[in-house]
Design a protein around this motif. Structure first.
Motif, PDB file in Angstrom:
ATOM      1  N   ALA A  46     -51.042  31.408  70.937  1.00 59.35           N
ATOM      2  CA  ALA A  46     -50.776  31.169  69.517  1.00 59.35           C
ATOM      3  C   ALA A  46     -49.433  31.770  69.118  1.00 59.35           C
ATOM      4  O   ALA A  46     -48.653  31.146  68.375  1.00 59.35           O
ATOM      5  CB  ALA A  46     -51.906  31.760  68.670  1.00 59.35           C
ATOM      6  N   LEU A  47     -49.160  32.962  69.608  1.00 59.36           N
ATOM      7  CA  LEU A  47     -47.866  33.594  69.324  1.00 59.36           C
ATOM      8  C   LEU A  47     -46.714  32.780  69.903  1.00 59.36           C
ATOM      9  O   LEU A  47     -45.667  32.605  69.252  1.00 59.36           O
ATOM     10  CB  LEU A  47     -47.831  35.005  69.917  1.00 59.36           C
ATOM     11  N   ALA A  48     -46.916  32.289  71.122  1.00 58.99           N
ATOM     12  CA  ALA A  48     -45.872  31.487  71.769  1.00 58.99           C
ATOM     13  C   ALA A  48     -45.621  30.198  70.984  1.00 58.99           C
ATOM     14  O   ALA A  48     -44.473  29.743  70.857  1.00 58.99           O
ATOM     15  CB  ALA A  48     -46.277  31.153  73.199  1.00 58.99           C
ATOM     16  N   ALA A  49     -46.688  29.605  70.457  1.00 61.52           N
ATOM     17  CA  ALA A  49     -46.548  28.389  69.651  1.00 61.52           C
ATOM     18  C   ALA A  49     -45.778  28.686  68.370  1.00 61.52           C
ATOM     19  O   ALA A  49     -44.899  27.904  67.956  1.00 61.52           O
ATOM     20  CB  ALA A  49     -47.927  27.821  69.320  1.00 61.52           C
ATOM     21  N   ASP A  50     -46.108  29.812  67.739  1.00 65.56           N
ATOM     22  CA  ASP A  50     -45.397  30.189  66.509  1.00 65.56           C
ATOM     23  C   ASP A  50     -43.909  30.418  66.785  1.00 65.56           C
ATOM     24  O   ASP A  50     -43.050  30.002  65.995  1.00 65.56           O
ATOM     25  CB  ASP A  50     -46.011  31.453  65.912  1.00 65.56           C
ATOM     26  N   GLN A  51     -43.629  31.073  67.898  1.00 65.84           N
ATOM     27  CA  GLN A  51     -42.234  31.330  68.244  1.00 65.84           C
ATOM     28  C   GLN A  51     -41.501  30.018  68.532  1.00 65.84           C
ATOM     29  O   GLN A  51     -40.332  29.857  68.161  1.00 65.84           O
ATOM     30  CB  GLN A  51     -42.154  32.255  69.470  1.00 65.84           C
ATOM     31  N   ALA A  52     -42.210  29.090  69.164  1.00 63.43           N
ATOM     32  CA  ALA A  52     -41.600  27.783  69.440  1.00 63.43           C
ATOM     33  C   ALA A  52     -41.273  27.063  68.140  1.00 63.43           C
ATOM     34  O   ALA A  52     -40.248  26.373  68.039  1.00 63.43           O
ATOM     35  CB  ALA A  52     -42.546  26.938  70.288  1.00 63.43           C
ATOM     36  N   TYR A  53     -42.127  27.196  67.149  1.00 68.95           N
ATOM     37  CA  TYR A  53     -41.859  26.591  65.835  1.00 68.95           C
ATOM     38  C   TYR A  53     -40.597  27.201  65.235  1.00 68.95           C
ATOM     39  O   TYR A  53     -39.728  26.468  64.720  1.00 68.95           O
ATOM     40  CB  TYR A  53     -43.048  26.812  64.907  1.00 68.95           C
ATOM     41  N   LEU A  54     -40.479  28.528  65.299  1.00 63.60           N
ATOM     42  CA  LEU A  54     -39.301  29.186  64.740  1.00 63.60           C
ATOM     43  C   LEU A  54     -38.037  28.788  65.497  1.00 63.60           C
ATOM     44  O   LEU A  54     -36.952  28.715  64.906  1.00 63.60           O
ATOM     45  CB  LEU A  54     -39.479  30.708  64.795  1.00 63.60           C
ATOM     46  N   ASP A  55     -38.209  28.527  66.802  1.00 63.19           N
ATOM     47  CA  ASP A  55     -37.059  28.129  67.629  1.00 63.19           C
ATOM     48  C   ASP A  55     -36.774  26.633  67.535  1.00 63.19           C
ATOM     49  O   ASP A  55     -35.854  26.131  68.195  1.00 63.19           O
ATOM     50  CB  ASP A  55     -37.324  28.485  69.104  1.00 63.19           C
ATOM     51  N   ARG A  56     -37.600  25.921  66.776  1.00 63.06           N
ATOM     52  CA  ARG A  56     -37.487  24.457  66.620  1.00 63.06           C
ATOM     53  C   ARG A  56     -37.592  23.734  67.968  1.00 63.06           C
ATOM     54  O   ARG A  56     -36.949  22.724  68.222  1.00 63.06           O
ATOM     55  CB  ARG A  56     -36.153  24.078  65.949  1.00 63.06           C
TER      56      ARG A  56
END
Length: 232
Positions: free
Chosen positions: A150-160
């Motif tokens: 979940a954290l990795a997914a959130d970070q991917a969102y922030l990284d676009r």
């Protein structure tokens, strides 16, 4: 182990009493005296057995108590982690950088709690040899993996990074499904499992203790009658 020190003098007295009775037994000729000596041995030896098994039960209880408290804490950490994970999901209803960062904060809280739970279950097992809480440890491990996804997914969102976001979301959902499957097989709460293990571990000692207590009581009754001090 204070208990052992407290009963040691009494235990020694009982051993001395047994030795004294055994020494005098060969010289007894009267049948009632012989039986009294025999009952005195039973009274003393039964009490020694009660001390032995009683100490074993107390030792088991000390280990079980520490494990029980750790297991309770681990389960509480899981419940609190679930609440934090639900909050992390709830704030994502409106996707934005702010909501994602808030979600990550709550997910990190859930991860911290889950790691505490893992430590608690490990401590429970280490403090009580033979206790098996592996199913809870496996469940917590799977939940940790899911929250990390979940954290990795959130970070991917922030990284676009749309590809990474999709991959981590898929990984998260898969891990949560696996965790749910593990949850189905958990059975009783971990503290209940500790209590059941303890009950089984002391069952034989409890039986031996109760049998010895009955024998000691019967021998005492005989000896009171023999000495003429029975109130009846």
């Amino acid at each position: 182990r204070t208990l052992v020190g407290d009963i040691a003098p009494v235990y020694t007295q009982l051993k001395d009493a047994v030795a004294a009775v055994e020494e005098v037994q060969p010289s007894l000729s009267d049948n009632s005296d012989k039986e009294a000596a025999h009952q005195a041995l039973i009274a003393a030896q039964s009490r020694m057995t009660m001390f032995d098994t009683g100490v074993a039960i107390v030792d088991e209880a000390l280990m079980a108590t520490e494990a029980y408290e750790s297991a309770q804490q681990g389960w509480k950490d899981i419940i609190d982690a679930d609440a934090a994970a639900r909050e992390a999901t709830a704030v994502m209803q409106d996707m934005s950088e702010e909501s994602v960062r808030s979600s990550m904060e709550k997910t990190n809280t859930a991860l911290t709690l889950l790691n505490h739970a893992a430590d608690a279950f490990l401590n429970a097992q280490n403090s009580y040899p033979g206790l098996d809480l592996q199913r809870f440890s496996a469940y917590v491990s799977k939940r940790i993996d899911a929250q990390q996804a979940a954290l990795a997914a959130d970070q991917a969102y922030l990284d676009r990074n749309k590809e990474e976001l999709a991959a981590q979301n898929e990984r998260y959902n898969s891990l949560e499904d696996e965790a749910a499957a593990l949850a189905e097989s958990l059975g009783d709460d971990p503290d209940v499992s500790v209590a059941a293990f303890y009950d089984a571990a002391i069952a034989e000692d409890v039986k031996v203790y109760e049998d010895a207590r009955l024998k000691a009581g019967n021998a005492d009754t005989f000896l009171r009658n023999y000495l003429g001090s029975d109130e009846q």
